[in-house]
Design a protein around this motif. Structure first.
Motif, PDB file in Angstrom:
ATOM      1  N   LEU A  42      -4.373   9.901  -2.876  1.00 29.05           N
ATOM      2  CA  LEU A  42      -4.433   8.448  -2.879  1.00 29.05           C
ATOM      3  C   LEU A  42      -5.876   7.940  -2.896  1.00 29.05           C
ATOM      4  O   LEU A  42      -6.757   8.498  -2.263  1.00 29.05           O
ATOM      5  CB  LEU A  42      -3.731   7.924  -1.625  1.00 29.05           C
ATOM      6  CG  LEU A  42      -3.094   6.526  -1.647  1.00 29.05           C
ATOM      7  CD1 LEU A  42      -2.088   6.393  -2.766  1.00 29.05           C
ATOM      8  CD2 LEU A  42      -2.418   6.277  -0.303  1.00 29.05           C
ATOM      9  N   THR A  43      -6.125   6.898  -3.659  1.00 30.58           N
ATOM     10  CA  THR A  43      -7.417   6.198  -3.656  1.00 30.58           C
ATOM     11  C   THR A  43      -7.141   4.733  -3.364  1.00 30.58           C
ATOM     12  O   THR A  43      -6.004   4.258  -3.465  1.00 30.58           O
ATOM     13  CB  THR A  43      -8.131   6.307  -5.012  1.00 30.58           C
ATOM     14  OG1 THR A  43      -7.356   5.614  -6.008  1.00 30.58           O
ATOM     15  CG2 THR A  43      -8.316   7.763  -5.424  1.00 30.58           C
ATOM     16  N   ILE A  44      -8.201   4.005  -3.011  1.00 23.58           N
ATOM     17  CA  ILE A  44      -8.026   2.578  -2.741  1.00 23.58           C
ATOM     18  C   ILE A  44      -7.495   1.868  -3.982  1.00 23.58           C
ATOM     19  O   ILE A  44      -6.621   0.999  -3.904  1.00 23.58           O
ATOM     20  CB  ILE A  44      -9.356   1.945  -2.280  1.00 23.58           C
ATOM     21  CG1 ILE A  44      -9.731   2.465  -0.891  1.00 23.58           C
ATOM     22  CG2 ILE A  44      -9.259   0.416  -2.264  1.00 23.58           C
ATOM     23  CD1 ILE A  44     -11.046   1.934  -0.354  1.00 23.58           C
ATOM     24  N   GLU A  45      -8.018   2.274  -5.146  1.00 26.46           N
ATOM     25  CA  GLU A  45      -7.616   1.625  -6.393  1.00 26.46           C
ATOM     26  C   GLU A  45      -6.114   1.805  -6.677  1.00 26.46           C
ATOM     27  O   GLU A  45      -5.414   0.834  -6.972  1.00 26.46           O
ATOM     28  CB  GLU A  45      -8.433   2.180  -7.567  1.00 26.46           C
ATOM     29  CG  GLU A  45      -9.897   1.759  -7.582  1.00 26.46           C
ATOM     30  CD  GLU A  45     -10.718   2.452  -6.502  1.00 26.46           C
ATOM     31  OE1 GLU A  45     -10.279   3.531  -6.017  1.00 26.46           O
ATOM     32  OE2 GLU A  45     -11.777   1.919  -6.128  1.00 26.46           O
ATOM     33  N   ASN A  46      -5.624   3.051  -6.580  1.00 23.86           N
ATOM     34  CA  ASN A  46      -4.201   3.209  -6.905  1.00 23.86           C
ATOM     35  C   ASN A  46      -3.304   2.754  -5.758  1.00 23.86           C
ATOM     36  O   ASN A  46      -2.138   2.420  -5.971  1.00 23.86           O
ATOM     37  CB  ASN A  46      -3.851   4.641  -7.340  1.00 23.86           C
ATOM     38  CG  ASN A  46      -4.215   5.699  -6.344  1.00 23.86           C
ATOM     39  OD1 ASN A  46      -4.044   5.511  -5.155  1.00 23.86           O
ATOM     40  ND2 ASN A  46      -4.717   6.828  -6.827  1.00 23.86           N
ATOM     41  N   LEU A  47      -3.868   2.680  -4.529  1.00 23.75           N
ATOM     42  CA  LEU A  47      -3.092   2.098  -3.442  1.00 23.75           C
ATOM     43  C   LEU A  47      -2.880   0.611  -3.692  1.00 23.75           C
ATOM     44  O   LEU A  47      -1.768   0.084  -3.550  1.00 23.75           O
ATOM     45  CB  LEU A  47      -3.826   2.297  -2.112  1.00 23.75           C
ATOM     46  CG  LEU A  47      -3.161   1.701  -0.871  1.00 23.75           C
ATOM     47  CD1 LEU A  47      -1.770   2.272  -0.664  1.00 23.75           C
ATOM     48  CD2 LEU A  47      -4.017   1.949   0.368  1.00 23.75           C
ATOM     49  N   LEU A  48      -3.948  -0.075  -4.127  1.00 23.52           N
ATOM     50  CA  LEU A  48      -3.828  -1.490  -4.459  1.00 23.52           C
ATOM     51  C   LEU A  48      -2.912  -1.695  -5.655  1.00 23.52           C
ATOM     52  O   LEU A  48      -2.209  -2.709  -5.755  1.00 23.52           O
ATOM     53  CB  LEU A  48      -5.211  -2.083  -4.738  1.00 23.52           C
ATOM     54  CG  LEU A  48      -6.136  -2.216  -3.529  1.00 23.52           C
ATOM     55  CD1 LEU A  48      -7.527  -2.659  -3.950  1.00 23.52           C
ATOM     56  CD2 LEU A  48      -5.561  -3.186  -2.510  1.00 23.52           C
ATOM     57  N   GLU A  49      -2.911  -0.734  -6.552  1.00 23.62           N
ATOM     58  CA  GLU A  49      -2.018  -0.819  -7.703  1.00 23.62           C
ATOM     59  C   GLU A  49      -0.554  -0.756  -7.261  1.00 23.62           C
ATOM     60  O   GLU A  49       0.307  -1.456  -7.806  1.00 23.62           O
ATOM     61  CB  GLU A  49      -2.314   0.321  -8.686  1.00 23.62           C
ATOM     62  CG  GLU A  49      -1.609   0.201 -10.032  1.00 23.62           C
ATOM     63  CD  GLU A  49      -1.976  -1.080 -10.777  1.00 23.62           C
ATOM     64  OE1 GLU A  49      -1.081  -1.639 -11.446  1.00 23.62           O
ATOM     65  OE2 GLU A  49      -3.138  -1.528 -10.670  1.00 23.62           O
ATOM     66  N   HIS A  50      -0.298   0.078  -6.250  1.00 21.71           N
ATOM     67  CA  HIS A  50       1.055   0.132  -5.671  1.00 21.71           C
ATOM     68  C   HIS A  50       1.443  -1.249  -5.170  1.00 21.71           C
ATOM     69  O   HIS A  50       2.565  -1.720  -5.371  1.00 21.71           O
ATOM     70  CB  HIS A  50       1.103   1.116  -4.499  1.00 21.71           C
ATOM     71  CG  HIS A  50       1.301   2.539  -4.894  1.00 21.71           C
ATOM     72  ND1 HIS A  50       2.483   3.024  -5.433  1.00 21.71           N
ATOM     73  CD2 HIS A  50       0.470   3.602  -4.819  1.00 21.71           C
ATOM     74  CE1 HIS A  50       2.374   4.316  -5.662  1.00 21.71           C
ATOM     75  NE2 HIS A  50       1.152   4.689  -5.301  1.00 21.71           N
ATOM     76  N   LYS A  82       0.266  -4.172  -6.077  1.00 24.30           N
ATOM     77  CA  LYS A  82       0.401  -5.148  -7.153  1.00 24.30           C
ATOM     78  C   LYS A  82       1.779  -5.103  -7.798  1.00 24.30           C
ATOM     79  O   LYS A  82       2.259  -6.090  -8.348  1.00 24.30           O
ATOM     80  CB  LYS A  82      -0.679  -4.904  -8.219  1.00 24.30           C
ATOM     81  CG  LYS A  82      -2.080  -5.267  -7.772  1.00 24.30           C
ATOM     82  CD  LYS A  82      -3.102  -4.950  -8.859  1.00 24.30           C
ATOM     83  CE  LYS A  82      -4.522  -5.244  -8.389  1.00 24.30           C
ATOM     84  NZ  LYS A  82      -5.528  -4.894  -9.415  1.00 24.30           N
ATOM     85  N   LYS A  83       2.403  -3.935  -7.745  1.00 26.39           N
ATOM     86  CA  LYS A  83       3.726  -3.787  -8.355  1.00 26.39           C
ATOM     87  C   LYS A  83       4.805  -4.483  -7.534  1.00 26.39           C
ATOM     88  O   LYS A  83       5.900  -4.715  -8.020  1.00 26.39           O
ATOM     89  CB  LYS A  83       4.068  -2.302  -8.489  1.00 26.39           C
ATOM     90  CG  LYS A  83       3.207  -1.568  -9.513  1.00 26.39           C
ATOM     91  CD  LYS A  83       3.565  -0.086  -9.574  1.00 26.39           C
ATOM     92  CE  LYS A  83       2.679   0.642 -10.571  1.00 26.39           C
ATOM     93  NZ  LYS A  83       2.967   2.093 -10.624  1.00 26.39           N
ATOM     94  N   LEU A  84       4.475  -4.799  -6.292  1.00 23.76           N
ATOM     95  CA  LEU A  84       5.435  -5.507  -5.457  1.00 23.76           C
ATOM     96  C   LEU A  84       5.414  -6.989  -5.815  1.00 23.76           C
ATOM     97  O   LEU A  84       4.403  -7.545  -6.196  1.00 23.76           O
ATOM     98  CB  LEU A  84       5.083  -5.305  -3.988  1.00 23.76           C
ATOM     99  CG  LEU A  84       5.133  -3.833  -3.539  1.00 23.76           C
ATOM    100  CD1 LEU A  84       4.496  -3.685  -2.180  1.00 23.76           C
ATOM    101  CD2 LEU A  84       6.549  -3.326  -3.507  1.00 23.76           C
ATOM    102  N   SER A  85       6.531  -7.640  -5.678  1.00 22.37           N
ATOM    103  CA  SER A  85       6.673  -9.007  -6.172  1.00 22.37           C
ATOM    104  C   SER A  85       5.932 -10.046  -5.357  1.00 22.37           C
ATOM    105  O   SER A  85       5.597 -11.117  -5.871  1.00 22.37           O
ATOM    106  CB  SER A  85       8.159  -9.388  -6.228  1.00 22.37           C
ATOM    107  OG  SER A  85       8.742  -9.280  -4.932  1.00 22.37           O
ATOM    108  N   ASP A  86       5.688  -9.773  -4.071  1.00 25.26           N
ATOM    109  CA  ASP A  86       5.082 -10.780  -3.205  1.00 25.26           C
ATOM    110  C   ASP A  86       3.563 -10.757  -3.363  1.00 25.26           C
ATOM    111  O   ASP A  86       2.891  -9.849  -2.924  1.00 25.26           O
ATOM    112  CB  ASP A  86       5.457 -10.484  -1.753  1.00 25.26           C
ATOM    113  CG  ASP A  86       5.077 -11.629  -0.821  1.00 25.26           C
ATOM    114  OD1 ASP A  86       4.238 -12.455  -1.228  1.00 25.26           O
ATOM    115  OD2 ASP A  86       5.628 -11.686   0.285  1.00 25.26           O
ATOM    116  N   SER A  87       3.001 -11.782  -3.934  1.00 25.76           N
ATOM    117  CA  SER A  87       1.559 -11.839  -4.185  1.00 25.76           C
ATOM    118  C   SER A  87       0.754 -12.019  -2.907  1.00 25.76           C
ATOM    119  O   SER A  87      -0.451 -11.808  -2.890  1.00 25.76           O
ATOM    120  CB  SER A  87       1.234 -12.992  -5.140  1.00 25.76           C
ATOM    121  OG  SER A  87       1.626 -14.227  -4.571  1.00 25.76           O
ATOM    122  N   SER A  88       1.415 -12.396  -1.810  1.00 29.97           N
ATOM    123  CA  SER A  88       0.701 -12.599  -0.546  1.00 29.97           C
ATOM    124  C   SER A  88       0.740 -11.350   0.322  1.00 29.97           C
ATOM    125  O   SER A  88       0.497 -11.402   1.513  1.00 29.97           O
ATOM    126  CB  SER A  88       1.336 -13.756   0.237  1.00 29.97           C
ATOM    127  OG  SER A  88       2.645 -13.424   0.653  1.00 29.97           O
TER     128      SER A  88
END
Length: 264
Positions: free
Chosen positions: A239-247, A249-255
């Motif tokens: 895991l990296t910070i970048e692909n963790l954040l990508e995970h 982003k795939k979730l519907s809740d932008s908050s």
């Protein structure tokens, strides 16, 4: 093993301000797991630790540790086998007592003793050698009152004191959040060493994504009282910070993530 079954927590039940935080949440935590817990503000991270430690009651469900139901056990009795370090460096120590007295008190946890009888010459030497191992300068401050130490030294001492009783479960509630980056790194290294040496089952709440990725064997993301991400094993190591954040982003809740989490 720590088993959380169908946990429900409702605040202001039966009023216009009723708020359901956890609704039938379940988690299985294996012996020796070092789990980092992240999530947006108000997602239930600290409340979860409070319910496990007995600081907050459950509205439904059960919490089992090594097969024993501790759901209704008073908080002071849970401290016999659960250790906790808080965000405030002064919460886990007695500031008006010396470093030596604090260590002696922690070393005699769950025993009847007086400080005059508890501190022996061999104890003093043992404590000094133990502190020398952590390279924080505390080995030369055994007779200094803890209130005069830096925040980082107090937090490190609190962590060491908690480990002396060899708890079955260690709860870390953002225990480096109040420290500067340098001391935060030192305290995290001490944390890692203590957990590995004692094979202590550990839950660590953090807002620091780098910490969450670099430490532990499993990462859990909470949002609005639900587990929305649970990664362990090889996937956690890669895991990296970048692909963790990508995970995320795939979730519907932008908050999903608070600004503080994103900027960590």
């Amino acid at each position: 093993m720590l088993q959380i079954n169908n946990l429900t927590k409702i605040f202001n039940m039966g009023t216009d301000n009723e708020s359901i935080l956890f609704n039938d949440i379940s988690l299985s935590i294996n012996d020796g797991d070092f789990i980092t817990i992240i999530g947006s503000n108000g997602s239930g991270k600290s409340t979860l630790l409070n319910m496990i430690s007995g600081g907050s009651s459950l509205d439904n469900g059960s919490i089992l540790l090594d097969g024993k139901d501790i759901s209704t056990l008073p908080e002071h009795k849970r401290t016999r086998f659960i250790g906790r370090v808080f965000q405030n460096p002064s919460s886990g120590v007695a500031p008006s007592m010396t470093v030596l007295e604090n260590l002696a008190m922690a070393n005699n946890k769950n025993k009847t003793f007086t400080l005059s009888l508890a501190i022996k010459k061999k104890d003093r030497a043992a404590f000094r050698n133990m502190l020398l191992h952590y390279s924080l300068g505390l080995e030369d401050k055994l007779d200094v009152k803890v209130g005069l130490l830096s925040g980082g030294q107090r937090q490190a001492l609190s962590l060491v004191m908690t480990s002396l009783s060899n708890p079955k479960l260690l709860l870390l509630d953002e225990h480096t959040a109040a420290l500067d980056p340098s001391m935060s790194e030192k305290v995290m290294n001490i944390t890692s060493n203590i957990v590995k040496e004692n094979n202590t089952t550990t839950l660590m709440v953090t807002h620091d994504l780098k910490q969450a990725i670099n430490f532990g064997n499993r990462i859990i993301m909470l949002h609005r009282g639900k587990v929305i991400l649970d990664i362990s094993g090889t996937a956690k190591k890669d895991l990296t910070i970048e692909n963790l954040l990508e995970h995320f982003k795939k979730l519907s809740d932008s908050s999903l993530l608070s600004d503080r989490t994103l900027l960590s």
